[in-house]
Design a protein around this motif. Structure first.
Motif, mmCIF file in Angstrom:
data_model
loop_
_atom_site.group_PDB
_atom_site.id
_atom_site.type_symbol
_atom_site.label_atom_id
_atom_site.label_comp_id
_atom_site.label_asym_id
_atom_site.label_seq_id
_atom_site.Cartn_x
_atom_site.Cartn_y
_atom_site.Cartn_z
ATOM 1 N N UNK A 148 0.969 -1.073 -0.306
ATOM 2 C CA UNK A 148 0.035 -0.235 -0.416
ATOM 3 C C UNK A 148 1.104 0.796 -0.210
ATOM 4 N N UNK A 149 0.383 2.114 -0.569
ATOM 5 C CA UNK A 149 1.574 3.504 -0.901
ATOM 6 C C UNK A 149 1.144 4.703 -0.229
ATOM 7 N N UNK A 190 -9.087 7.368 -11.681
ATOM 8 C CA UNK A 190 -8.227 8.704 -12.654
ATOM 9 C C UNK A 190 -9.310 8.779 -13.208
ATOM 10 N N UNK A 191 -9.178 9.785 -13.928
ATOM 11 C CA UNK A 191 -10.403 10.218 -15.190
ATOM 12 C C UNK A 191 -11.258 8.745 -15.722
ATOM 13 N N UNK A 192 -10.885 7.953 -15.613
ATOM 14 C CA UNK A 192 -12.095 7.152 -16.324
ATOM 15 C C UNK A 192 -12.766 6.301 -15.121
ATOM 16 N N UNK A 193 -12.017 6.419 -14.082
ATOM 17 C CA UNK A 193 -12.908 6.371 -12.974
ATOM 18 C C UNK A 193 -12.768 4.857 -11.880
ATOM 19 N N UNK A 194 -11.338 5.035 -12.155
ATOM 20 C CA UNK A 194 -10.795 3.690 -12.410
ATOM 21 C C UNK A 194 -9.905 3.741 -10.986
ATOM 22 N N UNK A 195 -9.163 3.104 -10.130
ATOM 23 C CA UNK A 195 -8.835 3.364 -9.097
ATOM 24 C C UNK A 195 -6.978 3.484 -9.421
ATOM 25 N N UNK A 196 -6.352 4.172 -8.670
ATOM 26 C CA UNK A 196 -5.057 3.894 -9.753
ATOM 27 C C UNK A 196 -3.696 3.464 -8.849
ATOM 28 N N UNK A 197 -4.172 3.039 -7.458
ATOM 29 C CA UNK A 197 -3.344 2.477 -6.772
ATOM 30 C C UNK A 197 -4.768 1.662 -5.844
ATOM 31 N N UNK A 216 -6.762 -1.951 4.043
ATOM 32 C CA UNK A 216 -7.766 -1.260 4.677
ATOM 33 C C UNK A 216 -7.855 -0.878 6.062
ATOM 34 N N UNK A 217 -6.264 -1.088 6.215
ATOM 35 C CA UNK A 217 -5.944 -0.055 8.111
ATOM 36 C C UNK A 217 -5.919 1.532 6.885
ATOM 37 N N UNK A 218 -5.450 1.765 5.763
ATOM 38 C CA UNK A 218 -5.373 3.390 5.721
ATOM 39 C C UNK A 218 -7.422 3.377 5.077
ATOM 40 N N UNK A 219 -7.749 2.796 4.658
ATOM 41 C CA UNK A 219 -9.481 3.091 4.474
ATOM 42 C C UNK A 219 -10.246 2.764 5.838
ATOM 43 N N UNK A 220 -10.488 2.334 6.156
ATOM 44 C CA UNK A 220 -11.331 1.992 7.870
ATOM 45 C C UNK A 220 -10.355 2.811 8.724
#
Length: 331
Positions: free
Chosen positions: A240-241, A261-268, A272-276
């Motif tokens: 995880x960056x 990104x511009x296409x709505x896709x996850x860049x990286x 879960x630690x960062x997210x939650x």
């Protein structure tokens, strides 16, 4: 290789799909895609929303392809000519596909957490019909928790397989998938709350509809009332960056997502630690407001100050305009 899409020529590398060639051009000629994800190997070919017409196969074989093809799974040939929005046949077929995707999809946008950033909403608005011909009962499922912080609302699912590919390719052990066949197919696990790994939350980001939702954000706010801000931290997880988007309401961080990104896709993909677990501003290094497409309802919260043309030559009015903008932003 040279390919022409809706009259616009572009040079691409051999092996490039028609969809990615169109993305290099950008704008309205990019076919919509509900299942294809450039970061996920073997994705695409499920939803059929990206169908296009190949009016010329190549310079060597100029014969047109007899049927519409999925642009996400069809590679370009040198001299190929493709029609997307310039083909009435494609527009009519896409309208039928949208109708098919909406057959079992509930009309609960007013209560869905995905509203405002839902690919299916955008697809229905841009390519769908005003009415449906479907008169039968829609299939329904009970909401289930497939993870500690992930809820599955299978009634909304369009079976794009993105979450399955994500779990398969970025986690150590996939425990959910497609069960049954045909119109009985569903995303599920055999054991309730079985999805438990460091990157399981990424299935929420890749879902194009509101089928997989973040339980820590569920029903807390509408996305267009929040303010997305780019931030990063030194994450201890090796994969995880730590680069994320924080969604603020006032001074509170309501949710954390991966950057798109511009296409709505996850860049990286993020852990879960960062997210939650990191939902305090003190946990992050703030980079600045997230740039949001002007087509998105989220852009109703303006971040970038652009002086009005009538005050460009007057420094006093420019400064007053800035102060008013900052005051309105705080309010």
């Amino acid at each position: 290789m040279k390919v022409t899409i809706d009259g616009i020529a572009v040079e691409v590398e051999p092996g490039t799909s028609i969809l990615n060639a169109a993305r290099q051009i950008g704008g309205d000629i990019v076919p919509p895609a509900m299942c294809y994800y450039s970061k996920l190997k073997d994705s695409g070919g499920k939803c059929r929303t990206c169908l296009v017409k190949v009016s010329k196969g190549s310079e060597k074989d100029p014969r047109p392809m007899p049927k519409l093809v999925a642009s996400c799974r069809t590679t370009v040939m040198d001299g190929m000519e493709v029609q997307n929005i310039t083909s009435p046949e494609v527009i009519e077929a896409r309208k039928g596909i949208v109708e098919m995707l909406l057959i079992n999809h509930p009309l609960d946008c007013p209560i869905c957490d995905q509203a405002g950033e839902c690919d299916l909403q955008n697809l229905g608005f841009e390519h769908g019909a005003a009415k449906t011909r479907y008169e039968f009962d829609r299939r329904t499922f009970e909401k289930i928790d497939i993870g500690d912080k992930i809820q599955l609302h299978m009634t909304r699912c369009i079976l794009c397989y993105r979450c399955v590919f994500t779990a398969d390719q970025i986690t150590d052990n996939r425990v959910h998938g497609i069960l049954n066949r045909g119109d009985h197919s569903e995303i599920s696990t055999y054991i309730t709350a079985a999805v438990d790994n460091d990157f399981s939350g990424n299935v929420i980001d890749v879902c194009p509809v509101g089928a997989l939702t973040d339980k820590t954000f569920r029903f807390k706010n509408r996305v267009w009332f929040t303010k997305p801000v780019d931030a990063h931290r030194n994450c201890d997880h090796e994969k995880c960056n730590g680069k994320v988007t924080l969604w603020y309401k006032g001074e509170d961080v309501l949710r954390v997502t991966a950057r798109k990104d511009i296409n709505g896709e996850v860049e990286e993909f993020i852990c879960n630690t960062c997210r939650f677990d990191k939902k305090k501003t003190a946990d992050w290094v703030i980079e600045g407001p997230r740039k949001i497409s002007h087509k998105s309802v989220i852009s109703s919260n303006h971040y970038e100050f652009i002086p009005l043309p009538v005050v460009k030559t007057n420094p006093v009015l420019i400064e007053a305009n800035k102060e008013q903008f900052e005051r309105d932003t705080r309010l």
